[in-house]
Motif scaffolding. Structure first.
Motif, PDB file in Angstrom:
ATOM      1  N   VAL A 125      -7.221  -1.020  51.038  1.00  0.00           N
ATOM      2  CA  VAL A 125      -6.009  -1.767  51.360  1.00  0.00           C
ATOM      3  C   VAL A 125      -4.975  -0.839  51.999  1.00  0.00           C
ATOM      4  O   VAL A 125      -4.973   0.369  51.758  1.00  0.00           O
ATOM      5  CB  VAL A 125      -5.373  -2.451  50.124  1.00  0.00           C
ATOM      6  N   GLY A 126      -4.095  -1.443  52.801  1.00  0.00           N
ATOM      7  CA  GLY A 126      -2.992  -0.722  53.410  1.00  0.00           C
ATOM      8  C   GLY A 126      -2.111  -1.699  54.170  1.00  0.00           C
ATOM      9  O   GLY A 126      -2.498  -2.856  54.384  1.00  0.00           O
TER      10      GLY A 126
ATOM     11  N   ALA B 264       7.562  -2.862  50.385  1.00  0.00           N
ATOM     12  CA  ALA B 264       6.703  -4.046  50.298  1.00  0.00           C
ATOM     13  C   ALA B 264       5.301  -3.660  49.840  1.00  0.00           C
ATOM     14  O   ALA B 264       4.675  -4.386  49.044  1.00  0.00           O
ATOM     15  CB  ALA B 264       6.641  -4.751  51.650  1.00  0.00           C
ATOM     16  N   PHE B 265       4.808  -2.523  50.311  1.00  0.00           N
ATOM     17  CA  PHE B 265       3.469  -2.060  49.922  1.00  0.00           C
ATOM     18  C   PHE B 265       3.436  -1.725  48.433  1.00  0.00           C
ATOM     19  O   PHE B 265       2.468  -2.059  47.733  1.00  0.00           O
ATOM     20  CB  PHE B 265       3.089  -0.854  50.774  1.00  0.00           C
ATOM     21  N   SER B 266       4.465  -1.075  47.920  1.00  0.00           N
ATOM     22  CA  SER B 266       4.521  -0.752  46.489  1.00  0.00           C
ATOM     23  C   SER B 266       4.481  -2.018  45.642  1.00  0.00           C
ATOM     24  O   SER B 266       3.801  -2.072  44.608  1.00  0.00           O
ATOM     25  CB  SER B 266       5.781   0.047  46.180  1.00  0.00           C
TER      26      SER B 266
ATOM     27  N   VAL C  12      -2.986 -10.491  54.872  1.00  0.00           N
ATOM     28  CA  VAL C  12      -2.292 -11.541  54.116  1.00  0.00           C
ATOM     29  C   VAL C  12      -0.815 -11.169  54.063  1.00  0.00           C
ATOM     30  O   VAL C  12      -0.480  -9.991  53.862  1.00  0.00           O
ATOM     31  CB  VAL C  12      -2.857 -11.646  52.679  1.00  0.00           C
ATOM     32  N   PRO C  13       0.100 -12.120  54.261  1.00  0.00           N
ATOM     33  CA  PRO C  13       1.530 -11.778  54.188  1.00  0.00           C
ATOM     34  C   PRO C  13       1.871 -11.030  52.899  1.00  0.00           C
ATOM     35  O   PRO C  13       1.496 -11.449  51.806  1.00  0.00           O
ATOM     36  CB  PRO C  13       2.215 -13.146  54.242  1.00  0.00           C
ATOM     37  N   MET C  14       2.592  -9.910  53.053  1.00  0.00           N
ATOM     38  CA  MET C  14       2.867  -9.005  51.942  1.00  0.00           C
ATOM     39  C   MET C  14       4.325  -9.043  51.518  1.00  0.00           C
ATOM     40  O   MET C  14       4.648  -8.866  50.338  1.00  0.00           O
ATOM     41  CB  MET C  14       2.471  -7.576  52.366  1.00  0.00           C
TER      42      MET C  14
ATOM     43  N   ILE D 218       1.083  -5.787  42.213  1.00  0.00           N
ATOM     44  CA  ILE D 218       0.413  -7.072  41.999  1.00  0.00           C
ATOM     45  C   ILE D 218      -1.085  -6.860  41.827  1.00  0.00           C
ATOM     46  O   ILE D 218      -1.719  -7.466  40.953  1.00  0.00           O
ATOM     47  CB  ILE D 218       0.714  -8.032  43.169  1.00  0.00           C
ATOM     48  N   LEU D 219      -1.673  -5.999  42.646  1.00  0.00           N
ATOM     49  CA  LEU D 219      -3.105  -5.720  42.519  1.00  0.00           C
ATOM     50  C   LEU D 219      -3.430  -5.155  41.144  1.00  0.00           C
ATOM     51  O   LEU D 219      -4.429  -5.554  40.518  1.00  0.00           O
ATOM     52  CB  LEU D 219      -3.553  -4.743  43.610  1.00  0.00           C
TER      53      LEU D 219
END
Length: 506
Positions: free
Chosen positions: A407-408, A285-287, A444-446, A292-293
């Motif tokens: 971010v994390g 999910a983080f990737s 924020v929901p990821m 997106i960023l």
């Protein structure tokens, strides 16, 4: 408590229906009745709401009579039950010791909500004493409110201590609620319940007439269905308070946070990726979030390591000393029926152990009681922990690579409620840096991990609240719609998880 809650709801619905039959209701009244009806239908399974304010319909009718005024005109808002509001409801912090804590006072943040046109709908459950009574507590449980459950899977923990506020928004009871945080108590329940949570810079929002833990780290903040609604809430509640010295400087940074949101805010920004605080099942999910960023024009800078050994032990010393001092001061102005000191709270819990301590004890209270107040040892611990998290932590990390934010992943997915062993948390982000430093932290929901939500944290420097909200808003807009909580009994009973748990035929 549940029977009383149902009785109050039935009264509201009957009187509200009678009123509607006699005259057309305005938008605030309709919104309030709708929220009350959702609580009646949904909340018995979730346990997010301790009590409905019996003045809620009257508030709504006054808003309607005054016309549409204020940024939150007619919006029903739930507040955590460690925040005072004028009216008949006690402010209990989840404890039976404060069952008579009816002060007749609006906390300044509540007065600001009313001025913005909000309807104070009622009080949400919390981890008792905001999770500071015991190291073996069960997040989301209090003696007054019972156990709050995670709307994504009802056998999962909603995290604490603003568990009721997070679960209420996730379950769709309201779109906006207020929580409080000392270290993770807004951002953790927001992340694991799949909603937006914002811990402002300490001092942006008054802490007056809120049951305290730490003068260094406490703050109230918004919990909402979207970043825009969180920004609207912050706009309403932010501002200085002469009774709270920490708010000096707040007015200089108080803006219309919602008006400043920019869907293109990530363009050209340098974002630090806190790899040292990632993992615990959130990597995929983080990737996706990082991709997106990048797509939105951000430059990502990897931060692989950070030494935080100086923070934890010193933070604990600070919290223990400030808990004793702050609680004793708060209780002095409470009604005569309420214990007058931390020592009297400890004695109350011992006298009512069958109700208060059947699941876990009060060893943290006992540790705090042994402290000697705000002495030289406390000052040294506070200076050390703050320097490690703020100037030598977030500030140094951002300055070294000219970063706009960090971010994390906020937290791991929700763990199961465990009445025997207490909370079983495996891992958890870098929110502690922002908590100890007193800097802003937005989650924020990821994405979903096996059907459970996880959040993306945005962290900035002191008074960077507007910028952090705008960066999170830009991410949220690019991410697109997020699923709603399914209110299933267990995630293990939902495909495809259930299919993988079943025997595989050869």
């Amino acid at each position: 408590m549940t029977n009383g809650r149902v009785g109050v709801l039935a009264f509201f619905l009957l009187t509200g229906s009678a009123a509607l039959a006699q005259r057309p209701a305005g938008p605030a009244e309709r919104a309030t009745l709708g929220a009350i009806e959702r609580i009646r239908r949904i909340d018995p399974a979730v346990g997010a709401v301790i009590a409905i304010d019996p003045t809620a319909l009257g508030q709504a009718r006054r808003v309607d009579a005054a016309g549409t005024r204020g940024s939150l005109a007619g919006a029903p808002v739930l507040i955590k039950d460690n925040i005072e509001e004028a009216g008949p409801l006690p402010t209990t912090a989840g404890s039976l010791a404060l069952a008579g804590n009816v002060t007749g006072r609006d906390a300044p943040l509540v007065a600001r909500l009313r001025a913005a046109g909000a309807v104070i709908l009622g009080k949400t459950n919390l981890s008792e004493w905001a999770n500071i009574r015991s190291n073996h507590s069960i997040s989301g449980w209090s003696a007054v409110g019972g156990q709050t459950r995670n709307p994504w899977a009802l056998d999962r923990d909603p995290c604490g201590s603003s568990s009721g506020s997070g679960a209420a928004v996730a379950a769709g009871l309201v779109r906006m609620a207020i929580g409080t945080e000392t270290d993770g108590s807004i951002t953790c329940p927001a992340a694991v319940n799949g909603i937006v949570g914002f811990k402002p810079t300490v001092g942006m929002v008054s802490r007056t007439f809120i049951v305290p833990i730490s003068a260094s780290q406490d703050t109230a903040g918004p919990m909402a269905a979207s970043v825009r609604e969180a920004a609207m809430l912050l706009t309403a509640i932010a501002g200085s308070d002469s009774r709270d010295p920490a708010t000096r400087g707040a007015d200089a940074h108080r803006v219309d946070f919602a008006a400043g949101l920019d869907p293109h805010a990530l363009r050209g920004k340098r974002i630090g990726v806190m790899r040292f605080a990632s993992g615990f099942g959130t990597d995929a999910a983080f990737s996706t979030a990082l991709a997106i960023l990048r797509e939105q024009g951000a430059t990502l800078v990897e931060i692989k390591s950070f030494d935080d050994k100086a923070i934890g032990p010193n933070e604990n010393k600070v919290l223990m000393a400030e808990l004793k001092a702050g609680m004793n001061d708060y209780l002095k102005s409470s009604p005569a029926s309420v214990p007058r000191s931390l020592a009297e709270l400890i004695a109350f819990n011992e006298a009512h152990a069958g109700q208060e301590m059947a699941l876990f004890g009060q060893e943290t209270f006992l540790t705090a009681q042994k402290t000697k107040g705000l002495d030289a040892e406390w000052r040294k611990a506070r200076d050390t922990s703050f320097a490690a998290a703020g100037p030598n932590g977030i500030d140094r990390l951002m300055k070294a690579d000219r970063l706009d934010a960090l971010v994390g992943p906020t937290m791991p997915p929700a763990w199961k409620i465990d009445a025997v062993n207490g909370d079983q948390i495996a891992g958890g982000g870098a929110g502690g840096l922002a908590a100890v430093a007193g800097y802003p932290h937005l989650t924020v929901p990821m994405g979903l991990v096996k059907g459970l939500p996880v959040g993306l944290s945005f962290i900035g420097g002191k008074w960077d609240d507007a910028k952090i909200l705008s960066l999170g808003y830009a991410y949220e807009q690019a991410r697109g719609p997020f699923p709603t909580a399914p209110l299933v009994p267990s995630i293990e009973r939902v495909p495809p998880v259930a299919q993988q748990l079943a025997p595989q035929r050869l």
